[in-house]
Design a protein around this motif. Structure first.
Motif, PDB file in Angstrom:
ATOM      1  N   HIS A 280     -64.396  26.162  -0.092  1.00 37.80           N
ATOM      2  CA  HIS A 280     -63.465  26.395  -1.188  1.00 37.80           C
ATOM      3  C   HIS A 280     -62.134  25.676  -1.028  1.00 37.80           C
ATOM      4  O   HIS A 280     -61.290  25.769  -1.916  1.00 37.80           O
ATOM      5  CB  HIS A 280     -63.214  27.899  -1.336  1.00 37.80           C
ATOM      6  N   ASP A 281     -61.954  24.971   0.072  1.00 34.89           N
ATOM      7  CA  ASP A 281     -60.690  24.271   0.306  1.00 34.89           C
ATOM      8  C   ASP A 281     -60.953  22.774   0.396  1.00 34.89           C
ATOM      9  O   ASP A 281     -61.608  22.311   1.339  1.00 34.89           O
ATOM     10  CB  ASP A 281     -60.034  24.757   1.603  1.00 34.89           C
ATOM     11  N   PRO A 282     -60.467  21.988  -0.572  1.00 32.92           N
ATOM     12  CA  PRO A 282     -60.744  20.540  -0.554  1.00 32.92           C
ATOM     13  C   PRO A 282     -60.086  19.816   0.609  1.00 32.92           C
ATOM     14  O   PRO A 282     -60.436  18.676   0.912  1.00 32.92           O
ATOM     15  CB  PRO A 282     -60.162  20.067  -1.891  1.00 32.92           C
ATOM     16  N   MET A 283     -59.151  20.471   1.282  1.00 35.54           N
ATOM     17  CA  MET A 283     -58.468  19.845   2.410  1.00 35.54           C
ATOM     18  C   MET A 283     -59.088  20.203   3.750  1.00 35.54           C
ATOM     19  O   MET A 283     -58.572  19.816   4.795  1.00 35.54           O
ATOM     20  CB  MET A 283     -56.989  20.224   2.395  1.00 35.54           C
TER      21      MET A 283
ATOM     22  N   ASP B  22     -50.167  18.082  13.451  1.00 37.96           N
ATOM     23  CA  ASP B  22     -51.166  19.020  12.941  1.00 37.96           C
ATOM     24  C   ASP B  22     -52.531  18.342  12.849  1.00 37.96           C
ATOM     25  O   ASP B  22     -52.749  17.481  11.988  1.00 37.96           O
ATOM     26  CB  ASP B  22     -50.737  19.533  11.567  1.00 37.96           C
ATOM     27  N   PRO B  23     -53.483  18.725  13.717  1.00 35.47           N
ATOM     28  CA  PRO B  23     -54.821  18.123  13.672  1.00 35.47           C
ATOM     29  C   PRO B  23     -55.512  18.312  12.320  1.00 35.47           C
ATOM     30  O   PRO B  23     -56.277  17.450  11.891  1.00 35.47           O
ATOM     31  CB  PRO B  23     -55.579  18.858  14.787  1.00 35.47           C
ATOM     32  N   GLN B  24     -55.230  19.440  11.642  1.00 33.49           N
ATOM     33  CA  GLN B  24     -55.868  19.697  10.348  1.00 33.49           C
ATOM     34  C   GLN B  24     -55.406  18.687   9.297  1.00 33.49           C
ATOM     35  O   GLN B  24     -56.197  18.234   8.466  1.00 33.49           O
ATOM     36  CB  GLN B  24     -55.543  21.115   9.875  1.00 33.49           C
TER      37      GLN B  24
ATOM     38  N   TYR C  15     -49.793  16.910  -7.584  1.00 37.82           N
ATOM     39  CA  TYR C  15     -50.132  17.411  -6.251  1.00 37.82           C
ATOM     40  C   TYR C  15     -49.139  16.928  -5.192  1.00 37.82           C
ATOM     41  O   TYR C  15     -49.449  16.947  -4.002  1.00 37.82           O
ATOM     42  CB  TYR C  15     -51.553  16.980  -5.876  1.00 37.82           C
ATOM     43  N   PHE C  16     -47.961  16.531  -5.647  1.00 38.51           N
ATOM     44  CA  PHE C  16     -46.993  15.944  -4.719  1.00 38.51           C
ATOM     45  C   PHE C  16     -46.661  16.870  -3.560  1.00 38.51           C
ATOM     46  O   PHE C  16     -46.631  16.438  -2.400  1.00 38.51           O
ATOM     47  CB  PHE C  16     -45.700  15.562  -5.459  1.00 38.51           C
ATOM     48  N   GLN C  17     -46.399  18.146  -3.844  1.00 37.18           N
ATOM     49  CA  GLN C  17     -45.989  19.063  -2.791  1.00 37.18           C
ATOM     50  C   GLN C  17     -47.055  19.201  -1.719  1.00 37.18           C
ATOM     51  O   GLN C  17     -46.768  19.142  -0.520  1.00 37.18           O
ATOM     52  CB  GLN C  17     -45.665  20.435  -3.384  1.00 37.18           C
ATOM     53  N   ARG C  18     -48.317  19.360  -2.129  1.00 37.17           N
ATOM     54  CA  ARG C  18     -49.410  19.499  -1.157  1.00 37.17           C
ATOM     55  C   ARG C  18     -49.617  18.216  -0.377  1.00 37.17           C
ATOM     56  O   ARG C  18     -49.805  18.243   0.851  1.00 37.17           O
ATOM     57  CB  ARG C  18     -50.705  19.902  -1.875  1.00 37.17           C
ATOM     58  N   LEU C  19     -49.588  17.094  -1.059  1.00 38.15           N
ATOM     59  CA  LEU C  19     -49.788  15.816  -0.376  1.00 38.15           C
ATOM     60  C   LEU C  19     -48.624  15.503   0.562  1.00 38.15           C
ATOM     61  O   LEU C  19     -48.829  14.999   1.678  1.00 38.15           O
ATOM     62  CB  LEU C  19     -49.956  14.695  -1.409  1.00 38.15           C
ATOM     63  N   TRP C  20     -47.406  15.784   0.117  1.00 38.02           N
ATOM     64  CA  TRP C  20     -46.239  15.519   0.952  1.00 38.02           C
ATOM     65  C   TRP C  20     -46.243  16.406   2.195  1.00 38.02           C
ATOM     66  O   TRP C  20     -45.874  15.953   3.288  1.00 38.02           O
ATOM     67  CB  TRP C  20     -44.958  15.717   0.157  1.00 38.02           C
ATOM     68  N   ASN C  21     -46.676  17.645   2.054  1.00 38.14           N
ATOM     69  CA  ASN C  21     -46.785  18.533   3.205  1.00 38.14           C
ATOM     70  C   ASN C  21     -47.774  17.988   4.235  1.00 38.14           C
ATOM     71  O   ASN C  21     -47.556  18.095   5.448  1.00 38.14           O
ATOM     72  CB  ASN C  21     -47.218  19.934   2.765  1.00 38.14           C
ATOM     73  N   VAL C  22     -48.862  17.406   3.746  1.00 40.51           N
ATOM     74  CA  VAL C  22     -49.837  16.788   4.653  1.00 40.51           C
ATOM     75  C   VAL C  22     -49.198  15.630   5.409  1.00 40.51           C
ATOM     76  O   VAL C  22     -49.344  15.500   6.631  1.00 40.51           O
ATOM     77  CB  VAL C  22     -51.074  16.298   3.874  1.00 40.51           C
ATOM     78  N   VAL C  23     -48.462  14.787   4.681  1.00 37.21           N
ATOM     79  CA  VAL C  23     -47.798  13.639   5.317  1.00 37.21           C
ATOM     80  C   VAL C  23     -46.836  14.103   6.408  1.00 37.21           C
ATOM     81  O   VAL C  23     -46.804  13.541   7.512  1.00 37.21           O
ATOM     82  CB  VAL C  23     -47.047  12.805   4.258  1.00 37.21           C
ATOM     83  N   LEU C  24     -46.067  15.141   6.120  1.00 32.52           N
ATOM     84  CA  LEU C  24     -45.091  15.635   7.088  1.00 32.52           C
ATOM     85  C   LEU C  24     -45.757  16.235   8.325  1.00 32.52           C
ATOM     86  O   LEU C  24     -45.194  16.188   9.429  1.00 32.52           O
ATOM     87  CB  LEU C  24     -44.189  16.687   6.436  1.00 32.52           C
TER      88      LEU C  24
ATOM     89  N   VAL D  27     -56.737  13.582   6.143  1.00 31.99           N
ATOM     90  CA  VAL D  27     -56.540  12.157   5.881  1.00 31.99           C
ATOM     91  C   VAL D  27     -57.793  11.375   6.269  1.00 31.99           C
ATOM     92  O   VAL D  27     -58.252  10.493   5.530  1.00 31.99           O
ATOM     93  CB  VAL D  27     -55.317  11.626   6.650  1.00 31.99           C
ATOM     94  N   LEU D  28     -58.377  11.709   7.424  1.00 31.79           N
ATOM     95  CA  LEU D  28     -59.602  11.042   7.868  1.00 31.79           C
ATOM     96  C   LEU D  28     -60.747  11.344   6.917  1.00 31.79           C
ATOM     97  O   LEU D  28     -61.577  10.468   6.619  1.00 31.79           O
ATOM     98  CB  LEU D  28     -59.959  11.499   9.281  1.00 31.79           C
ATOM     99  N   SER D  29     -60.789  12.568   6.405  1.00 30.25           N
ATOM    100  CA  SER D  29     -61.840  12.962   5.466  1.00 30.25           C
ATOM    101  C   SER D  29     -61.797  12.110   4.198  1.00 30.25           C
ATOM    102  O   SER D  29     -62.831  11.621   3.725  1.00 30.25           O
ATOM    103  CB  SER D  29     -61.664  14.446   5.110  1.00 30.25           C
TER     104      SER D  29
END
Length: 268
Positions: free
Chosen positions: A138-141, A75-77, A61-70, A82-84
């Motif tokens: 349906h979206d874990p994020m 991005d409030p979402q 899941y590196f790509q999805r997780l790295w996109n979140v970090v960036l 991360v807070l979730s």
């Protein structure tokens, strides 16, 4: 058997069971008992090699997780995700830190309790598979923070060896209306901080023992590497089975292993 074979077997068991709802801790402890491995180092070994399974999640899941970090700065979402995860992580982290010694000293040394937990958990999985409400998320994020907290409270059940961290979080998620695949993926994401935290806590509490077993580092490396490779394969297979078959196959497996374990213990 040579210790490197024991380490390999333990690594396979860890990789096979960490992310499916059958309790990797219970399976590892029962395997340790079956192999006749002593307490002490091998108990710590079961925690340390979980890092291999964590790495498998990070890689897949590196790509999805790295996109979140960036995206965190703007991005409030992303910050909400991360807070979730943090909110879901805290309950088990707090209880785990408070009761770490009790869990290792009492529950880790009770294979009968682990077998019973496997059976009870299996029955629960079969039941939940039939009564779970229709999914609405349906979206874990993008889970609400209240849903994440509820999932975190369910995860606390996994402090009992044999209960299954992934099983508790997936069941909790599905009961909160999270779709099966999304529930499993959120469980994967949540595994990263909770398992890393367990590693740090166990390594700290056993720092003196670890400092005197430098000769055992190759065994840890073997278990780590094997668990990583096996987990890479299992994560994808687990998602496919869960999506197509639900929780029933894992429930049946838990009941069968728990019953077999009780039979073997009664003859020991």
């Amino acid at each position: 058997m040579p210790d490197w074979i024991n380490a390999t077997i333990m690594g396979v068991v860890e990789g096979l069971t960490e992310f499916i709802p059958v309790s990797s801790t219970g399976m590892l402890l029962l395997t340790k008992k079956l192999l006749g491995l002593p307490d002490g180092f091998w108990d710590t070994f079961t925690v340390l090699i979980q890092l291999g399974a964590i790495l498998a999640v990070v890689v897949l899941y590196f790509q999805r997780l790295w996109n979140v970090v960036l995206r965190i700065p703007g991005d409030p979402q992303a910050r909400r995700f991360v807070l979730s995860v943090l909110i879901a992580f805290l309950p088990a982290a707090i209880l785990g830190a408070l009761f770490h010694d009790y869990i290792k000293a009492i529950l880790f040394d009770s294979p009968t309790a682990q077998c019973i937990a496997l059976i009870v958990g299996g029955v629960i999985l079969l039941f939940i598979d039939r009564v779970v409400p229709a999914p609405t998320r349906h979206d874990p994020m993008k889970l609400p923070l209240g849903t994440s907290l509820a999932i975190g409270l369910f995860q606390c059940l996994a402090l009992i060896p044999g209960t299954s961290r992934s099983g508790a979080t997936i069941v909790g998620s599905m009961l909160m209306g999270v779709e099966k695949k999304a529930a499993a993926e959120f469980s994967f994401f949540l595994a990263i901080p909770i398992m890393a935290g367990a590693f740090v806590l166990d390594a700290f509490k056993n720092r003196h023992e670890l400092a005197t077993v430098k000769g055992e580092i190759p065994l840890i490396a073997i278990g780590f590497g094997v668990s990583f490779v096996v987990a890479l394969v299992v994560i994808r297979a687990m998602l496919a089975i869960l999506t197509k078959r639900g929780l029933a196959p894992f429930g049946i497996f838990r009941i069968a292993v728990g019953a077999l374990g009780l039979v073997m213990l009664s003859r020991a």
